[in-house]
Design an enzyme around this catalytic site. Structure first.
Site, PDB file in Angstrom:
ATOM      1  N   CYS A 170      -0.400   2.952 -10.896  1.00 15.80           N
ATOM      2  CA  CYS A 170      -1.319   2.081 -10.144  1.00 15.80           C
ATOM      3  C   CYS A 170      -2.799   2.359 -10.396  1.00 15.80           C
ATOM      4  O   CYS A 170      -3.500   1.495 -10.915  1.00 15.80           O
ATOM      5  CB  CYS A 170      -1.017   2.181  -8.657  1.00 15.80           C
ATOM      6  SG  CYS A 170       0.597   1.484  -8.267  1.00 15.80           S
ATOM      7  N   GLU A 221       4.253   6.217  -3.698  1.00 15.26           N
ATOM      8  CA  GLU A 221       5.508   6.783  -4.183  1.00 15.26           C
ATOM      9  C   GLU A 221       5.634   8.193  -3.617  1.00 15.26           C
ATOM     10  O   GLU A 221       4.647   8.910  -3.507  1.00 15.26           O
ATOM     11  CB  GLU A 221       5.514   6.829  -5.718  1.00 15.26           C
ATOM     12  CG  GLU A 221       5.761   5.466  -6.319  1.00 15.26           C
ATOM     13  CD  GLU A 221       5.696   5.455  -7.841  1.00 15.26           C
ATOM     14  OE1 GLU A 221       5.959   6.478  -8.478  1.00 15.26           O
ATOM     15  OE2 GLU A 221       5.370   4.384  -8.381  1.00 15.26           O
ATOM     16  N   ASN A 225      -7.379   0.986  -3.886  1.00 14.90           N
ATOM     17  CA  ASN A 225      -7.022   1.924  -4.957  1.00 14.90           C
ATOM     18  C   ASN A 225      -8.258   2.460  -5.675  1.00 14.90           C
ATOM     19  O   ASN A 225      -8.322   3.634  -6.024  1.00 14.90           O
ATOM     20  CB  ASN A 225      -6.082   1.252  -5.961  1.00 14.90           C
ATOM     21  CG  ASN A 225      -4.630   1.345  -5.504  1.00 14.90           C
ATOM     22  OD1 ASN A 225      -4.349   1.872  -4.439  1.00 14.90           O
ATOM     23  ND2 ASN A 225      -3.717   0.830  -6.302  1.00 14.90           N
ATOM     24  N   PHE A 282       0.816  -1.227   0.000  1.00 15.67           N
ATOM     25  CA  PHE A 282       0.000   0.000   0.000  1.00 15.67           C
ATOM     26  C   PHE A 282       0.844   1.270   0.000  1.00 15.67           C
ATOM     27  O   PHE A 282       0.316   2.353   0.198  1.00 15.67           O
ATOM     28  CB  PHE A 282      -0.942  -0.001   1.208  1.00 15.67           C
ATOM     29  CG  PHE A 282      -1.919  -1.150   1.191  1.00 15.67           C
ATOM     30  CD1 PHE A 282      -3.086  -1.075   0.437  1.00 15.67           C
ATOM     31  CD2 PHE A 282      -1.650  -2.317   1.887  1.00 15.67           C
ATOM     32  CE1 PHE A 282      -3.971  -2.148   0.399  1.00 15.67           C
ATOM     33  CE2 PHE A 282      -2.532  -3.391   1.853  1.00 15.67           C
ATOM     34  CZ  PHE A 282      -3.701  -3.300   1.102  1.00 15.67           C
ATOM     35  N   TYR A 327      -8.671  16.366  -3.167  1.00 12.98           N
ATOM     36  CA  TYR A 327      -8.147  17.536  -3.884  1.00 12.98           C
ATOM     37  C   TYR A 327      -8.459  17.425  -5.367  1.00 12.98           C
ATOM     38  O   TYR A 327      -7.993  16.507  -6.043  1.00 12.98           O
ATOM     39  CB  TYR A 327      -6.638  17.653  -3.667  1.00 12.98           C
ATOM     40  CG  TYR A 327      -6.313  18.083  -2.256  1.00 12.98           C
ATOM     41  CD1 TYR A 327      -6.061  19.416  -1.962  1.00 12.98           C
ATOM     42  CD2 TYR A 327      -6.299  17.157  -1.214  1.00 12.98           C
ATOM     43  CE1 TYR A 327      -5.798  19.823  -0.668  1.00 12.98           C
ATOM     44  CE2 TYR A 327      -6.042  17.554   0.094  1.00 12.98           C
ATOM     45  CZ  TYR A 327      -5.785  18.888   0.358  1.00 12.98           C
ATOM     46  OH  TYR A 327      -5.537  19.292   1.641  1.00 12.98           O
ATOM     47  N   PHE A 382      -7.418  12.776  -0.105  1.00 13.58           N
ATOM     48  CA  PHE A 382      -7.879  12.382  -1.455  1.00 13.58           C
ATOM     49  C   PHE A 382      -9.144  13.129  -1.870  1.00 13.58           C
ATOM     50  O   PHE A 382     -10.008  12.571  -2.516  1.00 13.58           O
ATOM     51  CB  PHE A 382      -8.057  10.863  -1.551  1.00 13.58           C
ATOM     52  CG  PHE A 382      -6.735  10.165  -1.725  1.00 13.58           C
ATOM     53  CD1 PHE A 382      -6.295   9.798  -2.979  1.00 13.58           C
ATOM     54  CD2 PHE A 382      -5.917   9.928  -0.632  1.00 13.58           C
ATOM     55  CE1 PHE A 382      -5.044   9.215  -3.146  1.00 13.58           C
ATOM     56  CE2 PHE A 382      -4.673   9.344  -0.788  1.00 13.58           C
ATOM     57  CZ  PHE A 382      -4.230   8.983  -2.044  1.00 13.58           C
ATOM     58  N   LYS A 434       2.900  12.807  -9.744  1.00 11.62           N
ATOM     59  CA  LYS A 434       2.582  13.511  -8.496  1.00 11.62           C
ATOM     60  C   LYS A 434       3.890  14.014  -7.895  1.00 11.62           C
ATOM     61  O   LYS A 434       4.975  13.642  -8.373  1.00 11.62           O
ATOM     62  CB  LYS A 434       1.829  12.587  -7.532  1.00 11.62           C
ATOM     63  CG  LYS A 434       2.639  11.410  -7.029  1.00 11.62           C
ATOM     64  CD  LYS A 434       1.840  10.670  -5.974  1.00 11.62           C
ATOM     65  CE  LYS A 434       2.633   9.547  -5.376  1.00 11.62           C
ATOM     66  NZ  LYS A 434       1.922   8.829  -4.351  1.00 11.62           N
TER      67      LYS A 434
HETATM   68  N1  LIG Z   1       4.677   1.849  -7.708  1.00  9.66           N
HETATM   69  C1  LIG Z   1       3.807   1.864  -6.709  1.00  9.66           C
HETATM   70  O1  LIG Z   1       3.548   2.910  -6.081  1.00  9.66           O
HETATM   71  C2  LIG Z   1       3.115   0.603  -6.282  1.00  9.66           C
HETATM   72  C3  LIG Z   1       2.441   0.570  -5.048  1.00  9.66           C
HETATM   73  C4  LIG Z   1       1.818  -0.608  -4.659  1.00  9.66           C
HETATM   74  C5  LIG Z   1       1.850  -1.716  -5.490  1.00  9.66           C
HETATM   75  N2  LIG Z   1       2.478  -1.653  -6.693  1.00  9.66           N
HETATM   76  C6  LIG Z   1       2.519  -2.847  -7.540  1.00  9.66           C
HETATM   77  O2  LIG Z   1       3.787  -3.470  -7.373  1.00  9.66           O
HETATM   78  C7  LIG Z   1       4.207  -4.093  -8.612  1.00  9.66           C
HETATM   79  C8  LIG Z   1       5.554  -3.532  -9.034  1.00  9.66           C
HETATM   80  O3  LIG Z   1       5.410  -2.154  -9.280  1.00  9.66           O
HETATM   81  P1  LIG Z   1       6.654  -1.162  -9.428  1.00  9.66           P
HETATM   82  O4  LIG Z   1       6.091   0.197  -9.537  1.00  9.66           O
HETATM   83  O5  LIG Z   1       7.656  -1.469  -8.385  1.00  9.66           O
HETATM   84  O6  LIG Z   1       7.207  -1.641 -10.856  1.00  9.66           O
HETATM   85  P2  LIG Z   1       8.560  -1.221 -11.561  1.00  9.66           P
HETATM   86  O7  LIG Z   1       8.297  -1.257 -13.012  1.00  9.66           O
HETATM   87  O8  LIG Z   1       9.108   0.033 -10.937  1.00  9.66           O
HETATM   88  O9  LIG Z   1       9.592  -2.397 -11.166  1.00  9.66           O
HETATM   89  C9  LIG Z   1       9.505  -3.686 -11.645  1.00  9.66           C
HETATM   90  C10 LIG Z   1      10.924  -4.263 -11.730  1.00  9.66           C
HETATM   91  O10 LIG Z   1      10.824  -5.640 -12.089  1.00  9.66           O
HETATM   92  C11 LIG Z   1      11.911  -5.933 -12.940  1.00  9.66           C
HETATM   93  N3  LIG Z   1      11.646  -7.177 -13.658  1.00  9.66           N
HETATM   94  C12 LIG Z   1      10.833  -7.402 -14.713  1.00  9.66           C
HETATM   95  N4  LIG Z   1      10.854  -8.709 -15.050  1.00  9.66           N
HETATM   96  C13 LIG Z   1      11.690  -9.324 -14.182  1.00  9.66           C
HETATM   97  C14 LIG Z   1      12.115 -10.668 -14.011  1.00  9.66           C
HETATM   98  N5  LIG Z   1      11.694 -11.635 -14.806  1.00  9.66           N
HETATM   99  N6  LIG Z   1      12.994 -10.932 -13.024  1.00  9.66           N
HETATM  100  C15 LIG Z   1      13.448  -9.959 -12.218  1.00  9.66           C
HETATM  101  N7  LIG Z   1      13.068  -8.668 -12.326  1.00  9.66           N
HETATM  102  C16 LIG Z   1      12.202  -8.360 -13.301  1.00  9.66           C
HETATM  103  C17 LIG Z   1      12.037  -4.704 -13.818  1.00  9.66           C
HETATM  104  O11 LIG Z   1      13.311  -4.627 -14.419  1.00  9.66           O
HETATM  105  C18 LIG Z   1      11.787  -3.596 -12.797  1.00  9.66           C
HETATM  106  O12 LIG Z   1      12.993  -3.154 -12.208  1.00  9.66           O
HETATM  107  C19 LIG Z   1       3.072  -3.834  -9.597  1.00  9.66           C
HETATM  108  O13 LIG Z   1       2.195  -4.902  -9.567  1.00  9.66           O
HETATM  109  C20 LIG Z   1       2.394  -2.598  -9.020  1.00  9.66           C
HETATM  110  O14 LIG Z   1       1.049  -2.510  -9.400  1.00  9.66           O
HETATM  111  C21 LIG Z   1       3.126  -0.516  -7.107  1.00  9.66           C
END
Ligand SMILES: NC(=O)c1ccc[n+]([C@@H]2O[C@H](COP(=O)([O-])OP(=O)(O)OC[C@H]3O[C@@H](n4cnc5c(N)ncnc54)[C@H](O)[C@@H]3O)[C@@H](O)[C@H]2O)c1
Length: 427
Positions: free
Chosen positions: A262, A154, A210, A151, A253, A251, A323
């Site tokens: 996301c 960023e 979300n 949760f 605004y 939330f 953001k």
């Molecule tokens: N970004 C957010 O704020 C956030 C918050 C909560 C949940 N999530 C969820 O978390 C998950 C990841 O999101 P993120 O923003 O960190 O993604 P991201 O794109 O920043 O990072 C994903 C990473 O996985 C790597 N990757 C891809 N294939 C791979 C493999 N086969 N082996 C090893 N590494 C591999 C990529 O190179 C990349 O560095 C998503 O499902 C997203 O919805 C994201």
């Protein structure tokens, strides 16, 4: 505990670093060789406030290491987090190929018991699909699959991870439950509970959270649109309803739409899941539509002021990240805004404190990239605020007015008070 984190992006790197910070041995695995090289050299590949300090500390102490090899990475780990991308597929449903692909690879590597944890945002039923993928080559005694949605926000990711409102765990395995309880012990307490539930409810909790937050934003955007028509001030209305305990201030605004990696994809995926189960999720379909319209609002407002054809006009754009406090531009409103303005013939001078490089990789030489916010204003007819970075809120309005050709700001995030603007003679 020995932990492997597969996927070292915004979620994986924060997860790995924060678990290292609480005394675990963590190895982060990523297929991106360049990223892994950077991390091995002590460089944090993403912008996230507060991350660098604990990253450096744990990297130097040897608690946090990096590899591109899945086999090497999971060898000693009892706990494996999957923090892999789940982008929208062509039909809007979450693309599980990364998660299931790694699960399949793991099934060929694992030789002793591991807890495999889905930290990615994944649709209901994914824990079962990951279990099936692992079972292809692996005895089910050798693993448990757990859902543990993330949760964090960023821009506040480290704080959110270290001090979560709650931790949600979906598992039907007693053994996995005990391991997870021990792992999360330093993070939870009476007011920040560890909520243990079944896998499907846990997976659904993330999407529901979300979707609800996005619904609040779109609801307020519609209230704002109506306020403009009836002559009410949406900021007053926001304060008026946000102070109600049943509603709360967050939330609410209004602005030029939500973006990021996301909300847009998760809402689409939930609509898709609903459809697969024969349910039409009307609220969420509308939320998506409202947000699309909202994202083009700034272009409309600029055209209402200067006319449809913006040839010869130069607009300064402050804020490109989706953001504040992040360099992430995925689904950012800035992209829609800038494409719209360029199409209408405008020239753009842009600035963002963190996201310039990412925007450059998309827009190339179509934009002028200012080295600071004041430089973006030079020679511009007007200013558009796209992302509400704190430094923009604190900007000197007198200086802005003196630099712009016309005293007009298109404030896409309502960061300035109308009365204050009027005092400085802004339109
Ligand atoms: N970004 C957010 O704020 C956030 C918050 C909560 C949940 N999530 C969820 O978390 C998950 C990841 O999101 P993120 O923003 O960190 O993604 P991201 O794109 O920043 O990072 C994903 C990473 O996985 C790597 N990757 C891809 N294939 C791979 C493999 N086969 N082996 C090893 N590494 C591999 C990529 O190179 C990349 O560095 C998503 O499902 C997203 O919805 C994201």
């Amino acid at each position: 505990m020995n932990i492997a984190v597969v996927g070292t992006g915004y979620v994986g790197l924060v997860t790995g670093t924060c678990f290292a910070e609480t005394g675990n041995q963590v190895i982060c695995i990523d297929i991106d060789q360049n990223k892994v090289n950077q991390m091995k050299n002590g460089i944090v590949p993403i912008y996230e406030p507060g991350l660098e300090t604990i990253f450096t500390k744990n990297n130097q102490s040897g608690n946090l290491t990096f590899t591109t090899s899945l086999k090497e990475g999971v060898k000693d780990a009892e706990i494996i987090f999957l923090a892999l991308p789940t982008p929208p597929g062509e039909d809007g449903s979450a693309d599980l190929s990364y998660v299931l692909g790694v699960a399949k690879d793991l099934s060929k590597i694992i030789t002793d018991y591991k807890v495999i944890i889905n930290k990615s945002t994944v649709p209901v039923g994914t824990a079962e699909r990951v279990t099936a993928a692992l079972s292809e080559n692996l005895n089910t005694d050798l693993f448990d699959v757990v859902s543990n949605p993330e949760f964090l926000r960023e821009g506040h990711a480290v704080k959110d991870f270290l001090y979560p409102d709650r931790v949600v765990i979906g598992t039907s395995s007693e053994k996995a439950k005990k391991i997870l309880e021990k792992l999360y012990e330093p993070f939870v307490n009476e007011t920040s509970p560890l909520l243990i539930m079944d896998e499907r409810s846990s997976e659904m909790t993330k999407y529901a959270a979300n979707s609800y937050l996005a619904t609040r934003i779109s609801f307020m955007n519609e209230i704002a649109n109506l306020c403009e028509k009836v002559g009410a001030n949406v900021d007053n209305v926001r304060r008026g309803i946000g102070s109600d305990n049943r509603i709360g201030p967050k939330f609410l605004y209004p602005g030029i739409g939500f973006g990021g990696s996301c909300f847009p994809k998760d809402i689409l995926a939930l609509v898709k899941t609903a459809k697969q189960y024969g349910y039409s999720f009307e609220t969420l379909k509308t939320i998506i539509q409202i947000n699309e319209i909202q994202k083009s609002k700034l272009v409309q407002k600029i055209q209402n002021y200067f006319g449809k054809d913006l040839t010869g006009k130069t607009i300064a754009i402050w804020g490109l990240a989706f953001k504040p406090e992040t360099d992430d531009i995925r689904e950012a409103s800035s992209i829609v805004t800038m494409n719209g303005l360029l199409e209408a013939g405008a020239s753009l001078r842009v600035y963002d404190p963190a996201a310039m490089e990412h925007i450059k990789s998309i827009f190339g030489d179509k934009l002028f990239y200012a080295s600071n916010q004041n430089e973006a204003l030079e020679g511009a007819d007007a200013l558009g605020i796209v992302t509400e970075w704190k430094q923009f809120k604190e900007a000197n309005l007198g200086e802005i007015k003196a630099t712009l050709k016309e005293a007009v700001i298109f404030d896409g995030r309502n960061i300035y008070e109308l009365e204050q603007m009027a005092k400085f003679g802004f339109y």
